[in-house]
Structure formats: C-alpha cells, structure tokens
Design an enzyme around this catalytic site. Sequence first.
Site, short mmCIF file in Angstrom:
data_model
loop_
_atom_site.label_atom_id
_atom_site.label_comp_id
_atom_site.label_asym_id
_atom_site.label_seq_id
_atom_site.Cartn_x
_atom_site.Cartn_y
_atom_site.Cartn_z
CB VAL A 105 11.98 -5.19 6.25
CG1 VAL A 105 11.59 -5.54 5.06
CG2 VAL A 105 11.45 -4.09 7.43
CE1 TYR B 220 6.92 11.25 11.25
CE2 TYR B 220 9.15 11.61 11.00
CZ TYR B 220 7.94 11.23 10.43
OH TYR B 220 8.52 10.41 9.28
CE LYS C 268 11.33 6.78 7.58
NZ LYS C 268 11.23 5.54 6.60
CB THR D 66 0.25 6.63 3.01
OG1 THR D 66 0.89 7.33 3.98
CG2 THR D 66 0.74 7.23 1.68
NE ARG E 128 -0.68 -1.23 4.84
CZ ARG E 128 -0.38 -0.54 5.82
NH1 ARG E 128 -0.58 0.80 5.91
NH2 ARG E 128 0.46 -0.97 6.78
CG ASN F 166 8.00 2.08 0.96
OD1 ASN F 166 7.81 3.19 0.62
ND2 ASN F 166 7.07 1.11 1.10
N1 LIG Z 1 3.34 9.11 3.90
C1 LIG Z 1 4.08 10.15 4.17
O1 LIG Z 1 3.85 11.40 4.41
C2 LIG Z 1 5.66 10.02 4.08
C3 LIG Z 1 6.45 11.20 4.10
C4 LIG Z 1 7.89 10.84 4.11
C5 LIG Z 1 8.35 9.52 4.19
N2 LIG Z 1 7.61 8.48 4.04
C6 LIG Z 1 8.07 7.25 4.10
O2 LIG Z 1 7.61 6.39 3.07
C7 LIG Z 1 7.55 5.19 3.33
C8 LIG Z 1 6.15 4.78 3.01
O3 LIG Z 1 5.13 5.24 3.78
P1 LIG Z 1 3.78 5.04 3.59
O4 LIG Z 1 3.15 6.28 4.23
O5 LIG Z 1 3.42 4.61 2.21
O6 LIG Z 1 3.35 3.99 4.52
P2 LIG Z 1 2.05 2.95 4.84
O7 LIG Z 1 1.22 3.24 4.01
O8 LIG Z 1 1.76 2.81 6.53
O9 LIG Z 1 2.60 1.57 4.39
C9 LIG Z 1 3.75 0.79 5.09
C10 LIG Z 1 4.22 -0.42 4.23
O10 LIG Z 1 5.05 -0.92 4.99
C11 LIG Z 1 4.87 -2.25 5.31
N3 LIG Z 1 5.73 -2.65 6.60
C12 LIG Z 1 5.31 -1.85 7.74
N4 LIG Z 1 6.14 -2.74 8.69
C13 LIG Z 1 6.71 -3.74 7.93
C14 LIG Z 1 7.85 -4.70 8.47
N5 LIG Z 1 8.31 -5.06 9.45
N6 LIG Z 1 8.29 -5.54 7.39
C15 LIG Z 1 7.71 -5.47 6.04
N7 LIG Z 1 7.06 -4.47 5.69
C16 LIG Z 1 6.53 -3.61 6.58
C17 LIG Z 1 3.32 -2.27 5.31
O11 LIG Z 1 3.11 -3.76 5.00
P3 LIG Z 1 1.73 -4.19 5.57
O12 LIG Z 1 0.55 -3.68 4.47
O13 LIG Z 1 1.73 -5.84 5.06
O14 LIG Z 1 1.52 -4.01 6.93
C18 LIG Z 1 2.96 -1.46 4.13
O15 LIG Z 1 3.17 -1.98 2.85
C19 LIG Z 1 8.11 5.11 4.82
O16 LIG Z 1 9.55 4.62 4.93
C20 LIG Z 1 7.61 6.17 5.21
O17 LIG Z 1 8.43 6.62 6.45
C21 LIG Z 1 6.13 8.63 4.00
#
Ligand SMILES: NC(=O)c1ccc[n+]([C@@H]2O[C@H](COP(=O)([O-])OP(=O)(O)OC[C@H]3O[C@@H](n4cnc5c(N)ncnc54)[C@H](OP(=O)(O)O)[C@@H]3O)[C@@H](O)[C@H]2O)c1
Length: 254
Positions: A65, A154, A161, A192, A16, A91
């Site tokens: 992971v 945070y 990070k 997200t 996702r 990611n």
């Molecule tokens: N959203 C933002 O505003 C934002 C901003 C800056 C950076 N980021 C970074 O971008 C990345 C993705 O963020 P997102 O917002 O898309 O996150 P998200 O919607 O919460 O999705 C997290 C994803 O990581 C997987 N995951 C979580 N823990 C895991 C583990 N231990 N092993 C394997 N997979 C795992 C989840 O799998 P399941 O679905 O199977 O649980 C899911 O696919 C992250 O590194 C986040 O810090 C996000």
Amino acid sequence: MIDLSGKVALVTGASRGIGRACALRLAKAGADVIVNYVTSQSAAAEVAEEIQSLGRRAAAIKADVSEADDVRAMMEFVGDRFERLDILVSNAATGGFRPLMEASPRHFDAAMHTNARSLITLIQEARDLLTRSPGQSKVVALSSHGSHRALPNYALIGASKAALESVIRHLALELGPEGINFNTVLAGIVATDAIKNLPGSDAMLEYTRSNMLLPDRQLEPDDVASAVLFLASSLSDFVQGETLVVDGGIGIRG
Ligand SMILES: NC(=O)c1ccc[n+]([C@@H]2O[C@H](COP(=O)([O-])OP(=O)(O)OC[C@H]3O[C@@H](n4cnc5c(N)ncnc54)[C@H](OP(=O)(O)O)[C@@H]3O)[C@@H](O)[C@H]2O)c1
C-alpha cells in the site's frame, strides 16, 4: 442485524490480525471481500477461501500500500473483477518500534508512507469506484492511542497514526459531499503479531486487561471488527470524520 449483501469491500492487510477479522466480519454480514496482503500469500488465500465458503465472492491480491503503482494495479483489479467498491478498510500498517533517537529518516518515511500516505493514494485510486456505490460508500481507517499519547518506542507509528486521523478528517471534508463516508476506529491493545513483536508486550497486555472497565476480558480482533462493521454500514451514515475508540475504557481513565 447489519446486512451488507451485494456490497463490495476491500480490506488492506487482511492476511492476519485485525484486518483478517474485519474481512471475515464484513463477509459474514454479506459483503464480497477483496483480501489485500503484501507478504503472507498463503494466509491471505486462506482468508479468501474462508470467505468463499460463506457463499461470497472473494479474492486475495498482493499490493504494497505504500507503492502507488501497486495500489493503482489493485484498484484496476477491483474495477475489472468487482466493478465497484462500497467499503474500504485501510488497516495495513508497518511497525518500527524504536526510540526517536535511533530513528533514521528512512524509518520515519517508511512508517509515514505505509501507515498514513497510503490512505491518500488508496482514495485517489479508488475515488471513481467508491462514487459508484448506490448509497454512501464507507472508508474506515485503523488507528491507535499512540496518535495522541506518548508511548515507549512508539513515536514513529504514533506520529503516522496522528497523520492518518487528520487525513481521514480532511478526506471527509473534501469527498463527503460526493457520498463517501470517512471514519477511524482507534483500537486499544490487541494481541496480534504486531504487538507480540513489541518488547514488553506481555506486561502491556496484562496492564490493559486488568485496567479495562469491563469484566475480565482481553480485547480481541473481532471486537475491533465489530466497530468497523458499524462504520461500514448505513447505520453510521451521519457519523463523518470521527474517531471511534474501542479499548474497553482504558482511554478515559485518569
Ligand atoms: N494490534 C494492536 O494492538 C493495534 C492497536 C491499535 C491499532 N492497531 C492497528 O490495526 C491495524 C492492524 O494491526 P494488526 O495488529 O492486526 O497488524 P499485524 O498483525 O501486524 O498485521 C498487519 C497486516 O498488514 C499487512 N501489511 C503490512 N504492511 C503492508 C503493506 N505495505 N502493504 C499491504 N499490507 C501490509 C500485513 O500483510 P502481510 O501479512 O502480507 O505481511 C498484515 O496483513 C494497524 O493499522 C494497526 O496499527 C493495532
């Protein structure tokens, strides 16, 4: 146009959000993609099916992971099924939004292990596969402004990070000469699941939308995936150990 035909990519946390967008973007550019997840089995299978419908090879694989045994088994699977790895997008991340004064050692360790230490394990286990890539292989990690700024609740993620960005630079130092290219994409706020669970997220999203230095737009997972695609391609071969900010200009504002 970026052409990743014949490349094999693995995206962690691709069930996702941003990871899903990255997996689909890499597949649309021609790559075969392994979709990693930890809990969302059916969502990950749907992403893999969507990739297969584009004519690419794809597989969904469960692996936490933060667990070395899971990562090892996942890389064995990649080696057996795909024989090499050209692109790794690190990611997957875990949340844990809370003040430091309410954080236990377990909370800190969970954020560090999933968000930062996992990259070391991933590269240790994937090193052999990554060095089989004919050109430079590409590793891209996802970070956020919390790595260098103080944001409410945070701290745990922000600290992880900051560590992640440092790990990327040091991996570039250690393994760049072997032909592995390491960079970070630092994304602004994207709506997200991770952000929607954060208290006050609506106000935060509205603030970022109205302060971005471009016309009325919200930062979408696909916008972040575009930067990942660039860093996953040969266009970025001479970008090594860097952090590319994708936030619509929020970060440069005074
Ligand atoms: N959203 C933002 O505003 C934002 C901003 C800056 C950076 N980021 C970074 O971008 C990345 C993705 O963020 P997102 O917002 O898309 O996150 P998200 O919607 O919460 O999705 C997290 C994803 O990581 C997987 N995951 C979580 N823990 C895991 C583990 N231990 N092993 C394997 N997979 C795992 C989840 O799998 P399941 O679905 O199977 O649980 C899911 O696919 C992250 O590194 C986040 O810090 C996000």
